[in-house]
Every structure is written in structure tokens, then in C-alpha cells.
Design a protein around this motif. Structure first.
Motif, PDB file in Angstrom:
ATOM      1  N   SER A 199       0.809  -1.216   0.000  1.00 44.76           N
ATOM      2  CA  SER A 199       0.000   0.000   0.000  1.00 44.76           C
ATOM      3  C   SER A 199       0.850   1.277   0.000  1.00 44.76           C
ATOM      4  CB  SER A 199      -0.926   0.016   1.228  1.00 44.76           C
ATOM      5  OG  SER A 199      -0.173   0.169   2.425  1.00 44.76           O
ATOM      6  N   ARG A 200       2.130   1.183   0.346  1.00 45.59           N
ATOM      7  CA  ARG A 200       2.977   2.380   0.411  1.00 45.59           C
ATOM      8  C   ARG A 200       3.945   2.499  -0.763  1.00 45.59           C
ATOM      9  NH1 ARG A 200       2.834   5.117   5.143  1.00 45.59           N
ATOM     10  NH2 ARG A 200       3.327   6.818   3.702  1.00 45.59           N
ATOM     11  N   LEU A 201       3.736   1.709  -1.813  1.00 45.59           N
ATOM     12  CA  LEU A 201       4.655   1.765  -2.957  1.00 45.59           C
ATOM     13  C   LEU A 201       4.751   3.162  -3.588  1.00 45.59           C
ATOM     14  CD1 LEU A 201       4.162  -1.659  -4.791  1.00 45.59           C
ATOM     15  CD2 LEU A 201       6.215  -0.818  -3.632  1.00 45.59           C
ATOM     16  N   ALA A 258       8.413   7.867  -4.311  1.00 44.93           N
ATOM     17  CA  ALA A 258       8.698   9.293  -4.120  1.00 44.93           C
ATOM     18  C   ALA A 258       9.890   9.512  -3.188  1.00 44.93           C
ATOM     19  CB  ALA A 258       7.462   9.991  -3.568  1.00 44.93           C
ATOM     20  N   ASP A 259       9.947   8.781  -2.068  1.00 43.84           N
ATOM     21  CA  ASP A 259      11.022   8.983  -1.088  1.00 43.84           C
ATOM     22  C   ASP A 259      12.382   8.590  -1.651  1.00 43.84           C
ATOM     23  OD1 ASP A 259       9.125   9.883   0.639  1.00 43.84           O
ATOM     24  OD2 ASP A 259       9.141   8.135   1.968  1.00 43.84           O
ATOM     25  N   LEU A 260      12.417   7.536  -2.449  1.00 45.31           N
ATOM     26  CA  LEU A 260      13.693   7.084  -3.011  1.00 45.31           C
ATOM     27  C   LEU A 260      14.038   7.822  -4.310  1.00 45.31           C
ATOM     28  CD1 LEU A 260      13.503   3.199  -2.495  1.00 45.31           C
ATOM     29  CD2 LEU A 260      14.750   4.889  -1.122  1.00 45.31           C
ATOM     30  N   GLY A 261      13.063   8.566  -4.866  1.00 46.78           N
ATOM     31  CA  GLY A 261      13.304   9.275  -6.112  1.00 46.78           C
ATOM     32  C   GLY A 261      13.597   8.339  -7.273  1.00 46.78           C
ATOM     33  N   ILE A 262      12.837   7.241  -7.377  1.00 51.46           N
ATOM     34  CA  ILE A 262      13.096   6.242  -8.416  1.00 51.46           C
ATOM     35  C   ILE A 262      11.922   6.186  -9.388  1.00 51.46           C
ATOM     36  CG2 ILE A 262      14.617   4.858  -6.954  1.00 51.46           C
ATOM     37  CD1 ILE A 262      12.289   3.022  -6.336  1.00 51.46           C
ATOM     38  N   ASP A 287       9.454   3.815 -12.382  1.00 49.18           N
ATOM     39  CA  ASP A 287       8.689   2.565 -12.366  1.00 49.18           C
ATOM     40  C   ASP A 287       9.574   1.344 -12.599  1.00 49.18           C
ATOM     41  OD1 ASP A 287       6.374   3.931 -11.901  1.00 49.18           O
ATOM     42  OD2 ASP A 287       5.699   3.944 -13.983  1.00 49.18           O
ATOM     43  N   PHE A 288      10.596   1.501 -13.458  1.00 47.02           N
ATOM     44  CA  PHE A 288      11.500   0.376 -13.710  1.00 47.02           C
ATOM     45  C   PHE A 288      12.220  -0.032 -12.426  1.00 47.02           C
ATOM     46  CE2 PHE A 288      15.825  -1.133 -14.607  1.00 47.02           C
ATOM     47  CZ  PHE A 288      15.530  -2.277 -15.338  1.00 47.02           C
ATOM     48  N   GLU A 289      12.683   0.953 -11.672  1.00 54.08           N
ATOM     49  CA  GLU A 289      13.407   0.643 -10.425  1.00 54.08           C
ATOM     50  C   GLU A 289      12.482   0.060  -9.362  1.00 54.08           C
ATOM     51  OE1 GLU A 289      17.009   3.894 -10.352  1.00 54.08           O
ATOM     52  OE2 GLU A 289      14.943   4.634 -10.435  1.00 54.08           O
ATOM     53  N   ILE A 290      11.208   0.507  -9.351  1.00 54.18           N
ATOM     54  CA  ILE A 290      10.226  -0.147  -8.479  1.00 54.18           C
ATOM     55  C   ILE A 290      10.087  -1.610  -8.884  1.00 54.18           C
ATOM     56  CG2 ILE A 290       7.733  -0.344  -8.049  1.00 54.18           C
ATOM     57  CD1 ILE A 290       8.865   1.687  -6.259  1.00 54.18           C
ATOM     58  N   GLY A 291      10.055  -1.853 -10.195  1.00 50.14           N
ATOM     59  CA  GLY A 291       9.982  -3.224 -10.688  1.00 50.14           C
ATOM     60  C   GLY A 291      11.163  -4.064 -10.258  1.00 50.14           C
ATOM     61  N   VAL A 292      12.361  -3.434 -10.205  1.00 50.42           N
ATOM     62  CA  VAL A 292      13.556  -4.140  -9.748  1.00 50.42           C
ATOM     63  C   VAL A 292      13.401  -4.539  -8.280  1.00 50.42           C
ATOM     64  CG1 VAL A 292      16.027  -3.927  -9.275  1.00 50.42           C
ATOM     65  CG2 VAL A 292      15.096  -3.076 -11.442  1.00 50.42           C
ATOM     66  N   LEU A 293      12.885  -3.613  -7.458  1.00 51.13           N
ATOM     67  CA  LEU A 293      12.677  -3.931  -6.042  1.00 51.13           C
ATOM     68  C   LEU A 293      11.700  -5.098  -5.889  1.00 51.13           C
ATOM     69  CD1 LEU A 293      12.404  -0.419  -4.316  1.00 51.13           C
ATOM     70  CD2 LEU A 293      14.316  -2.042  -4.183  1.00 51.13           C
ATOM     71  N   LEU A 294      10.618  -5.078  -6.662  1.00 51.09           N
ATOM     72  CA  LEU A 294       9.641  -6.155  -6.584  1.00 51.09           C
ATOM     73  C   LEU A 294      10.232  -7.475  -7.074  1.00 51.09           C
ATOM     74  CD1 LEU A 294       6.428  -4.299  -7.818  1.00 51.09           C
ATOM     75  CD2 LEU A 294       7.134  -4.786  -5.470  1.00 51.09           C
ATOM     76  N   GLY A 343      -2.866   1.401   5.326  1.00 51.31           N
ATOM     77  CA  GLY A 343      -1.931   2.079   4.437  1.00 51.31           C
ATOM     78  C   GLY A 343      -2.520   3.339   3.836  1.00 51.31           C
ATOM     79  N   ILE A 344      -3.801   3.282   3.450  1.00 53.79           N
ATOM     80  CA  ILE A 344      -4.474   4.469   2.928  1.00 53.79           C
ATOM     81  C   ILE A 344      -4.503   5.571   3.978  1.00 53.79           C
ATOM     82  CG2 ILE A 344      -6.714   5.373   2.166  1.00 53.79           C
ATOM     83  CD1 ILE A 344      -7.194   2.606   0.856  1.00 53.79           C
TER      84      ILE A 344
END
Length: 409
Positions: A33-35, A40-44, A46-53, A159-160
């Protein structure tokens, strides 16, 4: 020799497993829920979010494999102590990486622990759930999984609220981590030590035999037949969780809000049927329940794909969710029919199911990029049909009192 449990001890055992399922769902949904805030906090991007996942998913697959060894070496009860702690450590590190060090690498390390701990906990709690079900003599697995679903709903709601109030990701995740570890470890204390879940203090030679038993279930054809049931329904459930909102927006031309409503309809239908599923199975039996629900899921998904209007699409989504609700828990239940190899069989079945959950979404994403999201969903219809055809494998073995059904005359 198995321990004879009083009714109070059985009730405490069931309540403990309900708690573990709930807090596991709560912890998973709290991170998911906090993705947007993580991005925003990491300044990354969508691709980098995908890497984390991907990192968390890869670690989860490793955790699934380790769970088999954990059950063989230390037992499900003692293993749960360790895996819940590993998950909590991961949540703490991930929160630190997002909100304080604002480090992609630190966050990724945290997610490695989250993936390892969560997937191993998933297997072990299903091993215990199956043992409790056999000890009770009633179909309880759908209800255990309903508590996981309820946990995800609560986690998403919290989370909301945390996002609306501007609470830092770290503070949110750390609070959830404390709740998970305290509730989880207290619950584990009420799980009895039983030979069927490998929690007895056996000598090393016996543990070696147990490890051989873990490997032996992979040579049993019934393991793969049950795996086919779970694979089809895991794809049916996972595809909705990851692609339903996109299918509503891109496939049916609706708004993002309508996509969220459709996912809610699916989740509610699935949760309700999991709550009601136990008595249904005890009346009709596992095999007929799975066959009927496979037809329901396939009809619902076809209605959604071909729907000429939004109301018909929503009816299809509800049938899809209801039909997909019991395949995974009843596969777990069927795997546990033989108490002498319940832990190994449930671990193997869970591995097949969770690999489908983890690998299915990216595979479907790649295919939908080629042919579109609605045509891609016909693949899921085929997998649901495969699950229905394989449902005869869920017939209880001789001596099992769970899942046979007791039709009225």
C-alpha cells in the motif's frame, strides 16, 4: 506418538493459526500500500520499483525452497519463530532504507529478508493449518486463507490512512512490524508440538530421513496433480490481483476508480466464499466443490472478457472471484491427507502454488504487451479448465476424514 489434545487446546491451536494468517496478510498489504510513497522517497522510476519487486520475488522463491528444509530439520512450529522474525527484520531494514538512509540498496536488502521470511512463513503456516484441520476433522483451510484476505484488506486500509495523514513509510512499517512479530510469536506459543508437523525432538538420523521424505513427495504423481489444481487457481487469483484494474481501464475503457471498484468486488467475493467454503466442502466434498467452482470461475472470466457493459463485467468479476477462492486452500488440504508425509506434501504443494503467484504476473504482462490484456486472459480460462479437470486428485485418501463430503439423502 501423537499428542492427544483437549477441545480447549484445539481451539487455541486454531486461533493461533488464524492470527498468523491475518498478520501475514496485514504485513504484506502494508508494504504494497505504500509503494507510491516508496517511489517518491527514493526518487526512483517505475522500472526501479519493478527491480525492487523482482528482488523480493526472487528471495521469495528461495524462501519457498528453504521452507522444505526448515520443516524437515526443525519442524513447522519452531520454524515459524525464525521466519516471522526474519520477516520483521526485513520490514525494519526496508523502512530504514526508504525514510532515513533513502538508499535503494538498503531497501533492496530489506526486501530480501521480507521475501525470505514471508514465503517461508506462508509454507509453514499452511503446514500447521493442514495439521489442525486433520486433527479437527473439518474443512478449515478456506477459513484460514480468508483470514489472510481479511489481513490484506485491513493492511490496505491502514496504508491508505497512513498515506493520507502523511506518516513516514518507516514509522508505518515499523509499527506493523512490531504488531506482526508480537502477535505472531505469541500465537506460535499456542501451537502444540506434534510429530505430524515434525516438532518432536527426534534424533539426527530421523531428521535425515525426514529430509529424504521431503524429496520423495516430488516423485509422487498426486503431488503434481494437486499442483495442477493449485497452479490454475493461483493464476486465476494472481492475474486478478495484478491485472484486473488494468483490464478494466485498458480493455473496457473505464476509469481508474472503476478499476479499483472491480478489484474490490473480486476481493470481497473471494473472501466471502472462503469464509463459507468449509461447510460447503463438508457437504459436497472437495472434488465436486472444486469442479463447480472451476466452472464458476471460467464462466465469470469469460463474461468479463466479452462483457458489452460494465454491470455485466462486474457480475463476471464476482463469479471469477468466487470460483477462484477455494482452489489454493483445498489443494493444501488435499496435500495433507496422509499425516505421515503431510508436512512434506503441503510444502511441495505450496511451492507449486506460490511460484505461480510470483511468476504468473510478469509472464502475463509480457504476453499482454504483445496481444492486449483481454485476449491474454483467455490463457487463464484455459488454466482454470485444467484445474477443474485435475480436481479428481483432491479426493481424500483412505483414512482421511476431511473433504469427503456428506450429502443429504
Amino acid at each position: 506418538m501423537e499428542l492427544e489434545l483437549s477441545r480447549t487446546q484445539l481451539a487455541q491451536w486454531r486461533a493461533a493459526i488464524f492470527t498468523i494468517f491475518f498478520v501475514t496478510g496485514l504485513g504484506f498489504a502494508s508494504w504494497a500500500s505504500r509503494l507510491p510513497a516508496v517511489k517518491a522517497d527514493l526518487g526512483i522510476n517505475d522500472f526501479e520499483i519493478g527491480v525492487l519487486l523482482f528482488v523480493m520475488g526472487a528471495a521469495s522463491i528461495v524462501g519457498l525452497s528453504l521452507a522444505n528444509v526448515i520443516v524437515a530439520r526443525w519442524g513447522a512450529r519452531r520454524g515459524l519463530f525464525a521466519t516471522i522474525i526474519v520477516f520483521t527484520i526485513g520490514v525494519v531494514i526496508a523502512g530504514l532504507g526508504v525514510s532515513y538512509s533513502q538508499s535503494f540498496a538498503v531497501t533492496a536488502v530489506g526486501l530480501v529478508f521480507v521475501g525470505l521470511g514471508m514465503s517461508a512463513t506462508d509454507v509453514l503456516m499452511n503446514v500447521e493449518a493442514a495439521a489442525a484441520e486433520q486433527a479437527t476433522g473439518k474443512t478449515l483451510m478456506p477459513l484460514f486463507h480468508a483470514f489472510f484476505s481479511i489481513g490484506t484488506v485491513v493492511g490496505a486500509g491502514v496504508g491508505i490512512a497512513m498515506a493520507a495523514w502523511g506518516v513516514a513509510v518507516a514509522l508505518h512499517l515499523w509499527g506493523i512490524g512490531v504488531l506482526v512479530v508480537v502477535a505472531g510469536l505469541v500465537a506460535v506459543r499456542f501451537i502444540p508440538r506434534r510429530e505430524v508437523t515434525h516438532d518432536d525432538d527426534a534424533p539426527a538420523a530421523t531428521r535425515s530421513e525426514r529430509l529424504a521424505q521431503v524429496l520423495a513427495v516430488w516423485r509422487d504423481p498426486r503431488t503434481y496433480a494437486i499442483g495442477a489444481i493449485m497452479l490454475g487457481m493461483a493464476f486465476a487469483e494472481g492475474s486478478a490481483n495484478d491485472w484486473l484494474t488494468i483490464a478494466v481501464v485498458d480493455g473496457h475503457g473505464q476509469t481508474e476508480a472503476m478499476g479499483a471498484v472491480a478489484l474490490t468486488v473480486f476481493s470481497v467475493a473471494m473472501t466471502v466464499f472462503r469464509i463459507l467454503g468449509g461447510p460447503l466442502v463438508d457437504r459436497l466434498g472437495r472434488v465436486w466443490t472444486l469442479r463447480i467452482l472451476a466452472v464458476l470461475a471460467a464462466v465469470g472470466l469469460i463474461m468479463f472478457i466479452l462483457a458489452p457493459s460494465l454491470p455485466i463485467a462486474f457480475v463476471g468479476v464476482a463469479l471469477w472471484g468466487a470460483g477462484a477462492s477455494l482452489g489454493f486452500p483445498l489443494g493444501m488440504s488435499a496435500a495433507a491427507d496422509d499425516p505421515t508425509k503431510a508436512a512434506a506434501s503441503v510444502s511441495a504443494a505450496a511451492t507449486i502454488g506460490y511460484i505461480a503467484f510470483l511468476c504468473g504476473p510478469p509472464v502475463l504482462g509480457w504476453i499482454s504487451h504483445q496481444i492486449g490484456i483481454l485476449p491474454t486472459l483467455w490463457i487463464i480460462v484455459g488454466l482454470i479448465a485444467m484445474s477443474g479437470l485435475a480436481s479428481g486428485a483432491a479426493k481424500p485418501i483412505a483414512g482421511s476424514t476431511v473433504g469427503a463430503g456428506h450429502p443429504r439423502h
